[in-house]
Design a protein around this motif. Structure first.
Motif, PDB file in Angstrom:
ATOM      1  N   MET A   8       1.683 -12.574  66.220  1.00  0.00           N
ATOM      2  CA  MET A   8       2.600 -13.523  66.020  1.00  0.00           C
ATOM      3  C   MET A   8       1.918 -14.845  66.225  1.00  0.00           C
ATOM      4  O   MET A   8       0.783 -14.540  66.943  1.00  0.00           O
ATOM      5  N   ASN A   9       2.752 -16.390  65.820  1.00  0.00           N
ATOM      6  CA  ASN A   9       2.401 -17.322  66.006  1.00  0.00           C
ATOM      7  C   ASN A   9       3.690 -17.897  66.379  1.00  0.00           C
ATOM      8  O   ASN A   9       4.599 -17.184  67.344  1.00  0.00           O
ATOM      9  N   ARG A  10       3.725 -19.672  66.797  1.00  0.00           N
ATOM     10  CA  ARG A  10       4.659 -20.131  68.240  1.00  0.00           C
ATOM     11  C   ARG A  10       5.881 -19.525  67.291  1.00  0.00           C
ATOM     12  O   ARG A  10       6.747 -19.560  67.142  1.00  0.00           O
ATOM     13  N   GLY A  11       6.030 -20.066  65.996  1.00  0.00           N
ATOM     14  CA  GLY A  11       7.675 -19.139  65.432  1.00  0.00           C
ATOM     15  C   GLY A  11       7.859 -18.754  65.166  1.00  0.00           C
ATOM     16  O   GLY A  11       9.722 -18.013  65.561  1.00  0.00           O
ATOM     17  N   THR A  12       7.444 -17.737  64.934  1.00  0.00           N
ATOM     18  CA  THR A  12       7.658 -15.749  65.283  1.00  0.00           C
ATOM     19  C   THR A  12       7.818 -15.451  66.371  1.00  0.00           C
ATOM     20  O   THR A  12       9.277 -14.691  66.615  1.00  0.00           O
ATOM     21  N   LEU A  13       7.400 -15.986  67.557  1.00  0.00           N
ATOM     22  CA  LEU A  13       7.671 -15.991  68.811  1.00  0.00           C
ATOM     23  C   LEU A  13       8.638 -16.847  69.150  1.00  0.00           C
ATOM     24  O   LEU A  13       9.679 -16.149  70.279  1.00  0.00           O
ATOM     25  N   ARG A  14       9.243 -17.815  68.909  1.00  0.00           N
ATOM     26  CA  ARG A  14      10.479 -18.740  68.807  1.00  0.00           C
ATOM     27  C   ARG A  14      11.934 -17.668  68.449  1.00  0.00           C
ATOM     28  O   ARG A  14      12.290 -17.303  69.065  1.00  0.00           O
ATOM     29  N   THR A  15      11.671 -17.166  67.428  1.00  0.00           N
ATOM     30  CA  THR A  15      12.472 -16.294  66.501  1.00  0.00           C
ATOM     31  C   THR A  15      12.413 -15.251  67.444  1.00  0.00           C
ATOM     32  O   THR A  15      14.022 -14.553  67.855  1.00  0.00           O
ATOM     33  N   VAL A  16      12.083 -14.239  68.165  1.00  0.00           N
ATOM     34  CA  VAL A  16      11.937 -12.963  68.703  1.00  0.00           C
ATOM     35  C   VAL A  16      12.532 -13.800  70.160  1.00  0.00           C
ATOM     36  O   VAL A  16      13.324 -12.840  70.912  1.00  0.00           O
ATOM     37  N   LEU A  17      11.996 -13.950  70.801  1.00  0.00           N
ATOM     38  CA  LEU A  17      12.890 -14.597  71.807  1.00  0.00           C
ATOM     39  C   LEU A  17      14.321 -15.123  72.038  1.00  0.00           C
ATOM     40  O   LEU A  17      14.988 -14.753  72.736  1.00  0.00           O
ATOM     41  N   ARG A  18      14.583 -15.980  71.007  1.00  0.00           N
ATOM     42  CA  ARG A  18      16.192 -16.083  70.917  1.00  0.00           C
ATOM     43  C   ARG A  18      16.789 -14.642  70.380  1.00  0.00           C
ATOM     44  O   ARG A  18      18.037 -14.190  70.761  1.00  0.00           O
ATOM     45  N   ALA A  19      16.562 -13.578  69.743  1.00  0.00           N
ATOM     46  CA  ALA A  19      16.770 -12.544  68.740  1.00  0.00           C
ATOM     47  C   ALA A  19      16.918 -11.330  70.209  1.00  0.00           C
ATOM     48  O   ALA A  19      17.920 -10.826  71.309  1.00  0.00           O
ATOM     49  N   LEU A  20      15.998 -11.635  71.124  1.00  0.00           N
ATOM     50  CA  LEU A  20      16.139 -11.235  72.537  1.00  0.00           C
ATOM     51  C   LEU A  20      17.160 -11.561  73.767  1.00  0.00           C
ATOM     52  O   LEU A  20      17.539 -11.303  74.739  1.00  0.00           O
ATOM     53  N   GLY A  21      17.458 -13.052  73.129  1.00  0.00           N
ATOM     54  CA  GLY A  21      18.591 -13.147  74.562  1.00  0.00           C
ATOM     55  C   GLY A  21      17.744 -14.200  75.156  1.00  0.00           C
ATOM     56  O   GLY A  21      18.847 -14.698  76.260  1.00  0.00           O
ATOM     57  N   VAL A  22      16.919 -14.724  75.147  1.00  0.00           N
ATOM     58  CA  VAL A  22      16.365 -15.250  75.898  1.00  0.00           C
ATOM     59  C   VAL A  22      16.973 -17.102  76.142  1.00  0.00           C
ATOM     60  O   VAL A  22      16.655 -17.766  75.078  1.00  0.00           O
ATOM     61  N   ARG A  23      17.001 -17.509  77.306  1.00  0.00           N
ATOM     62  CA  ARG A  23      17.945 -18.795  77.048  1.00  0.00           C
ATOM     63  C   ARG A  23      16.937 -19.729  77.126  1.00  0.00           C
ATOM     64  O   ARG A  23      15.331 -19.974  77.911  1.00  0.00           O
ATOM     65  N   ASP A  24      17.566 -20.443  75.941  1.00  0.00           N
ATOM     66  CA  ASP A  24      16.157 -22.312  76.077  1.00  0.00           C
ATOM     67  C   ASP A  24      15.854 -22.591  76.920  1.00  0.00           C
ATOM     68  O   ASP A  24      14.034 -22.605  76.410  1.00  0.00           O
TER      69      ASP A  24
END
Length: 83
Positions: free
Chosen positions: A1-17
């Motif tokens: 996983m790279n940083r872009g993918t991590l961001r996508t995963v965090l958004r999908a999991l509902g982790v607040r910005d």
């Protein structure tokens, strides 16, 4: 996983910005009071750091030789804390 993918995963999991900072991908401005982060090391070239930012201080939790392991670590930190 790279940083872009991590961001996508965090958004999908509902982790607040406001709960995280990912260098070059998600850098909230102004900075929240505290959050978990992933960034390139300022003192060890070629390394990545994960840690916690609290009241103006960057506290390193771990250093990583690869972006992928740093991403995995930040994901674990954020999902374990229930963000």
């Amino acid at each position: 996983m790279n940083r872009g993918t991590l961001r996508t995963v965090l958004r999908a999991l509902g982790v607040r910005d406001g709960h995280y900072y990912i260098e070059g991908v998600h850098e909230p401005s102004p900075l929240p009071t505290d959050f978990l982060y992933l960034r390139r090391s300022r003192t060890a070239p070629g390394m990545w750091e994960t840690g916690a930012y609290e009241r103006g201080t960057w506290e390193i939790v771990a250093r990583h030789t690869r972006e992928e392991s740093a991403c995995t670590h930040l994901l674990r930190l954020l999902t374990a804390s229930g963000c």
